[in-house]
Design a protein around this motif. Structure first.
Motif, PDB file in Angstrom:
ATOM      1  N   MET A   1     -16.123  16.064 -28.226  1.00 13.87           N
ATOM      2  CA  MET A   1     -16.950  16.016 -29.395  1.00 13.87           C
ATOM      3  C   MET A   1     -18.211  15.135 -28.988  1.00 13.87           C
ATOM      4  SD  MET A   1     -16.049  14.080 -33.018  1.00 13.87           S
ATOM      5  CE  MET A   1     -14.924  15.522 -33.397  1.00 13.87           C
ATOM      6  N   THR A   2     -19.230  15.678 -29.425  1.00 17.17           N
ATOM      7  CA  THR A   2     -20.587  15.102 -29.057  1.00 17.17           C
ATOM      8  C   THR A   2     -20.987  14.131 -29.884  1.00 17.17           C
ATOM      9  OG1 THR A   2     -22.106  16.587 -30.308  1.00 17.17           O
ATOM     10  CG2 THR A   2     -21.337  17.314 -28.018  1.00 17.17           C
ATOM     11  N   ASP A   3     -21.982  13.257 -29.716  1.00 14.31           N
ATOM     12  CA  ASP A   3     -22.290  12.086 -30.473  1.00 14.31           C
ATOM     13  C   ASP A   3     -22.835  12.647 -31.845  1.00 14.31           C
ATOM     14  OD1 ASP A   3     -21.565  10.170 -28.645  1.00 14.31           O
ATOM     15  OD2 ASP A   3     -23.542   9.637 -28.220  1.00 14.31           O
ATOM     16  N   ALA A   4     -23.688  13.998 -31.794  1.00 15.30           N
ATOM     17  CA  ALA A   4     -24.028  14.633 -32.842  1.00 15.30           C
ATOM     18  C   ALA A   4     -22.848  15.028 -33.830  1.00 15.30           C
ATOM     19  CB  ALA A   4     -24.984  15.752 -32.634  1.00 15.30           C
ATOM     20  N   ASP A   5     -21.902  15.383 -33.230  1.00 13.97           N
ATOM     21  CA  ASP A   5     -20.596  15.999 -34.226  1.00 13.97           C
ATOM     22  C   ASP A   5     -19.832  14.802 -34.746  1.00 13.97           C
ATOM     23  OD1 ASP A   5     -20.866  18.770 -33.133  1.00 13.97           O
ATOM     24  OD2 ASP A   5     -19.364  18.247 -31.550  1.00 13.97           O
ATOM     25  N   LEU A   6     -19.916  13.815 -34.036  1.00 16.76           N
ATOM     26  CA  LEU A   6     -19.193  12.300 -34.519  1.00 16.76           C
ATOM     27  C   LEU A   6     -20.141  11.925 -35.828  1.00 16.76           C
ATOM     28  CD1 LEU A   6     -17.352  10.209 -34.101  1.00 16.76           C
ATOM     29  CD2 LEU A   6     -18.547   9.139 -32.738  1.00 16.76           C
ATOM     30  N   VAL A   7     -21.523  11.958 -35.595  1.00 12.42           N
ATOM     31  CA  VAL A   7     -22.271  11.373 -36.605  1.00 12.42           C
ATOM     32  C   VAL A   7     -22.390  12.424 -38.007  1.00 12.42           C
ATOM     33  CG1 VAL A   7     -24.837  11.213 -37.137  1.00 12.42           C
ATOM     34  CG2 VAL A   7     -23.969  10.243 -35.284  1.00 12.42           C
ATOM     35  N   ASN A   8     -22.343  13.824 -37.777  1.00  9.79           N
ATOM     36  CA  ASN A   8     -22.254  14.531 -38.721  1.00  9.79           C
ATOM     37  C   ASN A   8     -20.780  14.453 -39.425  1.00  9.79           C
ATOM     38  OD1 ASN A   8     -24.596  15.909 -38.459  1.00  9.79           O
ATOM     39  ND2 ASN A   8     -23.864  17.474 -37.206  1.00  9.79           N
ATOM     40  N   ALA A   9     -19.977  14.245 -38.849  1.00  5.59           N
ATOM     41  CA  ALA A   9     -18.607  13.977 -39.529  1.00  5.59           C
ATOM     42  C   ALA A   9     -18.472  12.595 -40.277  1.00  5.59           C
ATOM     43  CB  ALA A   9     -17.155  13.907 -38.474  1.00  5.59           C
ATOM     44  N   GLN A  70     -17.551  21.439 -44.383  1.00  8.90           N
ATOM     45  CA  GLN A  70     -17.412  22.465 -43.642  1.00  8.90           C
ATOM     46  C   GLN A  70     -18.209  22.269 -42.319  1.00  8.90           C
ATOM     47  OE1 GLN A  70     -17.935  26.249 -45.306  1.00  8.90           O
ATOM     48  NE2 GLN A  70     -17.105  27.240 -43.662  1.00  8.90           N
ATOM     49  N   ARG A  71     -19.436  22.122 -42.517  1.00  9.81           N
ATOM     50  CA  ARG A  71     -20.564  21.813 -41.416  1.00  9.81           C
ATOM     51  C   ARG A  71     -20.041  20.570 -40.600  1.00  9.81           C
ATOM     52  NH1 ARG A  71     -24.218  22.591 -45.578  1.00  9.81           N
ATOM     53  NH2 ARG A  71     -24.526  20.560 -45.969  1.00  9.81           N
ATOM     54  N   ALA A  72     -19.469  19.639 -40.918  1.00  8.65           N
ATOM     55  CA  ALA A  72     -18.960  18.757 -40.153  1.00  8.65           C
ATOM     56  C   ALA A  72     -17.554  18.870 -39.644  1.00  8.65           C
ATOM     57  CB  ALA A  72     -18.532  17.476 -40.935  1.00  8.65           C
TER      58      ALA A  72
END
Length: 104
Positions: A1-9, A70-72
């Motif tokens: 999981m990237t930092d961007a994925d983590l922030v989005n979630a 869903q995007r997260a």
């Protein structure tokens, strides 16, 4: 999981109503009218109209909240006829929890 994925979630989870919706979807048979479902809520997901009725919010607001989840990657959407059903993505949620445990 990237930092961007983590922030989005985390951003998706920062809204109390989106967090509550995710909690409801954890046990759909306890929180939604299974007898009125057009698809199995455990297998396919919960119809957005049932989520809307429980939340007491406008359909557009519920749709926007679910789209953010869903995007997260926290829920998956499935169309059944003209209705969209949402189901938690348990693997993605487990990955998020594990990533938080390692990152923080």
């Amino acid at each position: 999981m990237t930092d961007a994925d983590l922030v989005n979630a985390l951003r998706a989870l920062s809204n109390p109503m989106r967090l509550q919706m995710l909690r409801w979807l954890r046990e759909p048979e306890q929180h939604f009218p299974v007898e009125r479902a057009i698809a199995d809520p455990t297998e396919v997901g919960v119809c957005v109209s049932h989520i809307q009725a429980k939340a007491g919010l406008a359909q557009s607001t519920v749709s926007a909240y679910m789209a953010e989840l869903q995007r997260a990657g926290l829920v998956r959407a499935t169309r059944v006829g003209k209705w969209t059903h949402y189901k938690r993505d348990e693997q993605r949620i487990a990955d998020l929890v594990a990533e938080l445990g390692q990152t923080l």
